[in-house]
Design an enzyme around this catalytic site. Structure first.
Site, PDB file in Angstrom:
ATOM      1  N   CYS A  15      26.325  49.457  40.634  1.00  0.00           N
ATOM      2  CA  CYS A  15      26.900  50.211  41.750  1.00  0.00           C
ATOM      3  C   CYS A  15      25.879  51.065  42.481  1.00  0.00           C
ATOM      4  CB  CYS A  15      28.046  51.082  41.236  1.00  0.00           C
ATOM      5  SG  CYS A  15      29.560  50.155  40.916  1.00  0.00           S
ATOM      6  N   ASP A 223      38.698  55.953  40.448  1.00  0.00           N
ATOM      7  CA  ASP A 223      37.679  55.616  39.455  1.00  0.00           C
ATOM      8  C   ASP A 223      36.326  56.022  40.023  1.00  0.00           C
ATOM      9  OD1 ASP A 223      37.754  53.482  41.333  1.00  0.00           O
ATOM     10  OD2 ASP A 223      36.833  52.108  39.905  1.00  0.00           O
TER      11      ASP A 223
END
Length: 349
Positions: A15, A223
């Site tokens: 990410c 999240d």
């Protein structure tokens, strides 16, 4: 296959490769938005997934997520990418049901390596109780893998990142510092046990945390992934018009990640997150290394929940007792927005 070092084929890991939140907002600005009353959550909401209502009791939750290698082991990489994509469904309070592979591989990548990436993804999706029904693949010098995921949620019970109320308690469900760990691993500075711990955290589904969460009066959830704690917290605060007071000492921080932060071994995405959020953050006297971990992009991070204060202790106890929940940390509270900064970091004793 053992000779293929996947992380050496990518400039950014996991990410940490995400387009920064501030840049993303500029790219999306001005795009036409078709209105449909059944589209309960769309791209204009900066939320984790899209939600489309089918009936009074059923809505579809849809997301897509993919990224370059975050681990050298192809099976582990596939499992992490799948867990990360599935997490968006859990953050909305939903249950994953169907997934499609999204894959890019170099032409000369060994067939066994590609197979292991896919096997990791398949097994993680099946662990979630969902199915993989196909997908799409292309050739690319830099490998990438992920999923599109469709799930179900009761629209009357769905969660967004914009439902936080003043007084809510903030709870987070994984140790912090995954991005710094991956940066350290890529630089060859981590002990093997620290690499394994990071990989295990990233492969852990947020399913167990979600299953506990939906039994309590949680008002909002997100999240924590590529935008880091402070980037995602800022989106929560803006979406709900609140301000969040975070207690850095409340987070469980991975010791090896904190060591990497103190050494300045940090992922590129952290600096994009800082650029996006820091104007809205009052850091107090929190040490720089701990601030860095709060900006750190988390690949397959935990759930950040905003829960009614009367239920916070019970939710914490339930999360701590649930198998498969890596951490249960009381990390702050929401208050009425007073103007100015949205995020306030409490000093560490």
């Amino acid at each position: 296959m053992a000779d293929v070092q996947l992380t050496k084929l990518a400039e950014c890991a996991g990410c940490g490769a995400k387009v920064g939140a501030g840049e993303l907002a500029k790219l999306l600005a001005g795009l036409p938005v078709n209105r449909d009353p059944r589209l309960l959550v769309g791209f204009d909401r900066s939320d984790d997934a899209a939600v489309y209502q089918i009936s009074e009791e059923l809505a579809l939750v849809q997301t897509v997520d993919f990224f370059p290698p975050v681990a050298d082991d192809p099976y582990v990489y596939g499992a992490i990418a799948a867990a990360n994509a599935l997490s968006d469904i859990y953050a909305m309070g939903g249950e994953p049901k169907l997934a499609l592979n999204v894959m890019a591989v170099p032409r000369d990548m060994p067939r066994e390596t590609v197979h292991e990436i896919l096997r990791g993804g398949y097994e993680k999706v099946y662990e979630a109780g969902a199915l993989i029904a196909g997908g799409h693949s292309i050739y690319d010098p830099e490998p990438k893998y992920g999923l599109t995921v469709t799930g179900f949620v009761d629209p009357r019970k769905m969660l967004t990142n914009a439902g936080t109320r003043p007084g809510d308690v903030l709870i987070y469900t994984k140790p912090l510092g995954i991005g710094a760990l991956t940066a350290g691993a890529k630089a060859g500075l981590l002990a093997p046990e620290d690499v394994r711990r990071g990989e295990q955290l990233m492969m852990t589904l947020n399913r167990a945390a979600r299953d506990v969460m939906v039994q309590y009066p949680v008002h909002a959830c997100t999240d924590v992934t590529g935008f880091g704690v402070l980037g995602h917290a800022l989106e929560m605060a803006q979406g709900s018009n609140t301000e969040l007071h975070l207690d850095p000492a409340g987070f469980e921080m991975i010791p090896a990640a904190l060591e990497m932060a103190r050494m300045g071994v940090l992922p590129e995405g952290l600096y994009r997150n800082r650029h996006f959020a820091e104007a809205q953050v009052q850091p107090g006297r929190v040490p720089l290394a701990i601030q860095d971990l709060l900006y750190d992009p988390q690949t397959s991070g935990g759930l950040m929940m905003a829960v009614d204060p009367d239920a916070a202790d019970a939710l914490m106890a339930a999360l701590r007792a649930a198998p498969g929940v890596p951490a249960a940390c009381r990390v702050g509270r929401a208050e009425t927005y007073r103007g100015g900064a949205r995020i306030f970091l409490e000093d560490i004793p």
